[in-house]
Design a protein around this motif. Structure first.
Motif, PDB file in Angstrom:
ATOM      1  N   HIS A   3     119.726  95.375  49.710  1.00  0.00           N
ATOM      2  CA  HIS A   3     118.600  95.160  48.810  1.00  0.00           C
ATOM      3  C   HIS A   3     118.202  93.689  48.810  1.00  0.00           C
ATOM      4  O   HIS A   3     117.033  93.355  48.925  1.00  0.00           O
ATOM      5  N   HIS A   4     119.183  92.792  48.719  1.00  0.00           N
ATOM      6  CA  HIS A   4     118.894  91.364  48.706  1.00  0.00           C
ATOM      7  C   HIS A   4     118.351  90.896  50.043  1.00  0.00           C
ATOM      8  O   HIS A   4     117.437  90.076  50.095  1.00  0.00           O
ATOM      9  N   ILE A   5     118.905  91.413  51.117  1.00  0.00           N
ATOM     10  CA  ILE A   5     118.422  91.035  52.444  1.00  0.00           C
ATOM     11  C   ILE A   5     116.989  91.512  52.640  1.00  0.00           C
ATOM     12  O   ILE A   5     116.163  90.797  53.216  1.00  0.00           O
ATOM     13  N   SER A   6     116.648  92.680  52.154  1.00  0.00           N
ATOM     14  CA  SER A   6     115.306  93.210  52.357  1.00  0.00           C
ATOM     15  C   SER A   6     114.248  92.335  51.697  1.00  0.00           C
ATOM     16  O   SER A   6     113.135  92.203  52.204  1.00  0.00           O
ATOM     17  N   PHE A   7     114.572  91.695  50.575  1.00  0.00           N
ATOM     18  CA  PHE A   7     113.612  90.808  49.933  1.00  0.00           C
ATOM     19  C   PHE A   7     113.396  89.536  50.751  1.00  0.00           C
ATOM     20  O   PHE A   7     112.347  88.940  50.696  1.00  0.00           O
ATOM     21  N   ARG A   8     114.395  89.119  51.496  1.00  0.00           N
ATOM     22  CA  ARG A   8     114.268  87.914  52.303  1.00  0.00           C
ATOM     23  C   ARG A   8     113.588  88.198  53.635  1.00  0.00           C
ATOM     24  O   ARG A   8     112.844  87.384  54.152  1.00  0.00           O
ATOM     25  N   VAL A   9     113.836  89.366  54.192  1.00  0.00           N
ATOM     26  CA  VAL A   9     113.383  89.668  55.544  1.00  0.00           C
ATOM     27  C   VAL A   9     111.938  90.121  55.586  1.00  0.00           C
ATOM     28  O   VAL A   9     111.148  89.647  56.377  1.00  0.00           O
ATOM     29  N   SER A  10     111.563  91.042  54.749  1.00  0.00           N
ATOM     30  CA  SER A  10     110.252  91.669  54.887  1.00  0.00           C
ATOM     31  C   SER A  10     109.233  91.078  53.920  1.00  0.00           C
ATOM     32  O   SER A  10     109.570  90.508  52.902  1.00  0.00           O
ATOM     33  N   ASN A  11     108.000  91.245  54.268  1.00  0.00           N
ATOM     34  CA  ASN A  11     106.896  90.867  53.373  1.00  0.00           C
ATOM     35  C   ASN A  11     106.561  92.083  52.522  1.00  0.00           C
ATOM     36  O   ASN A  11     105.812  92.957  52.930  1.00  0.00           O
ATOM     37  N   LEU A  12     107.156  92.122  51.355  1.00  0.00           N
ATOM     38  CA  LEU A  12     106.976  93.270  50.483  1.00  0.00           C
ATOM     39  C   LEU A  12     105.657  93.169  49.722  1.00  0.00           C
ATOM     40  O   LEU A  12     105.180  92.074  49.429  1.00  0.00           O
ATOM     41  N   PRO A  13     105.081  94.317  49.371  1.00  0.00           N
ATOM     42  CA  PRO A  13     103.863  94.283  48.547  1.00  0.00           C
ATOM     43  C   PRO A  13     104.148  93.632  47.193  1.00  0.00           C
ATOM     44  O   PRO A  13     105.280  93.637  46.704  1.00  0.00           O
ATOM     45  N   VAL A  14     103.118  93.091  46.582  1.00  0.00           N
ATOM     46  CA  VAL A  14     103.253  92.380  45.310  1.00  0.00           C
ATOM     47  C   VAL A  14     103.823  93.280  44.221  1.00  0.00           C
ATOM     48  O   VAL A  14     104.619  92.833  43.404  1.00  0.00           O
ATOM     49  N   TYR A  15     103.461  94.542  44.217  1.00  0.00           N
ATOM     50  CA  TYR A  15     103.930  95.439  43.155  1.00  0.00           C
ATOM     51  C   TYR A  15     105.420  95.744  43.251  1.00  0.00           C
ATOM     52  O   TYR A  15     105.992  96.287  42.319  1.00  0.00           O
ATOM     53  N   VAL A  16     106.074  95.392  44.336  1.00  0.00           N
ATOM     54  CA  VAL A  16     107.513  95.616  44.470  1.00  0.00           C
ATOM     55  C   VAL A  16     108.307  94.408  43.959  1.00  0.00           C
ATOM     56  O   VAL A  16     109.465  94.533  43.589  1.00  0.00           O
ATOM     57  N   LYS A  17     107.690  93.244  43.888  1.00  0.00           N
ATOM     58  CA  LYS A  17     108.377  92.022  43.471  1.00  0.00           C
ATOM     59  C   LYS A  17     109.015  92.106  42.080  1.00  0.00           C
ATOM     60  O   LYS A  17     110.072  91.523  41.875  1.00  0.00           O
ATOM     61  N   PRO A  18     108.439  92.803  41.092  1.00  0.00           N
ATOM     62  CA  PRO A  18     109.100  92.875  39.782  1.00  0.00           C
ATOM     63  C   PRO A  18     110.493  93.493  39.818  1.00  0.00           C
ATOM     64  O   PRO A  18     111.294  93.257  38.917  1.00  0.00           O
ATOM     65  N   ILE A  19     110.810  94.267  40.860  1.00  0.00           N
ATOM     66  CA  ILE A  19     112.147  94.843  40.979  1.00  0.00           C
ATOM     67  C   ILE A  19     113.187  93.730  41.001  1.00  0.00           C
ATOM     68  O   ILE A  19     114.281  93.873  40.468  1.00  0.00           O
ATOM     69  N   TRP A  20     112.843  92.591  41.607  1.00  0.00           N
ATOM     70  CA  TRP A  20     113.758  91.455  41.671  1.00  0.00           C
ATOM     71  C   TRP A  20     114.154  91.010  40.259  1.00  0.00           C
ATOM     72  O   TRP A  20     115.306  90.734  39.997  1.00  0.00           O
ATOM     73  N   TYR A  21     113.188  90.956  39.343  1.00  0.00           N
ATOM     74  CA  TYR A  21     113.463  90.488  37.987  1.00  0.00           C
ATOM     75  C   TYR A  21     114.144  91.561  37.143  1.00  0.00           C
ATOM     76  O   TYR A  21     114.875  91.248  36.217  1.00  0.00           O
TER      77      TYR A  21
END
Length: 84
Positions: A3-21
């Motif tokens: 999960h952590h690697i996927s946030f660093r590797v791919s350009n995720l859509p903006v609506y997926v970014k809140p999952i990080w928080y």
């Protein structure tokens, strides 16, 4: 770990970014509950932690090495800077 690697590797859509928080407090809660469960087990049975680490070490180390080796392989294939 993936999960952590996927946030660093791919350009995720903006609506997926809140999952990080959202994930940050959930992980904290998990660690709190895990510690609470270990404490309750230790209070009920004095030798509860006897052999705790050896029984669980393989379950922790094996996935870590699999992900680490995969990550190193991807870094070699991608050239180390493509994903930033």
């Amino acid at each position: 770990m993936l999960h952590h690697i996927s946030f660093r590797v791919s350009n995720l859509p903006v609506y997926v970014k809140p999952i990080w928080y959202i994930a940050f407090p959930i992980v904290g809660f998990f660690f709190f509950m895990s510690g609470y469960g270990l404490t309750c087990g230790l209070l009920q049975k004095k030798n509860y932690l006897q052999g705790f680490l050896p029984k669980r070490l393989l379950n922790i180390i094996a996935p870590y090495f699999i992900v680490a080796i995969t990550w190193i392989g991807l870094e070699i294939i991608w050239g180390g800077g493509r994903h930033l």
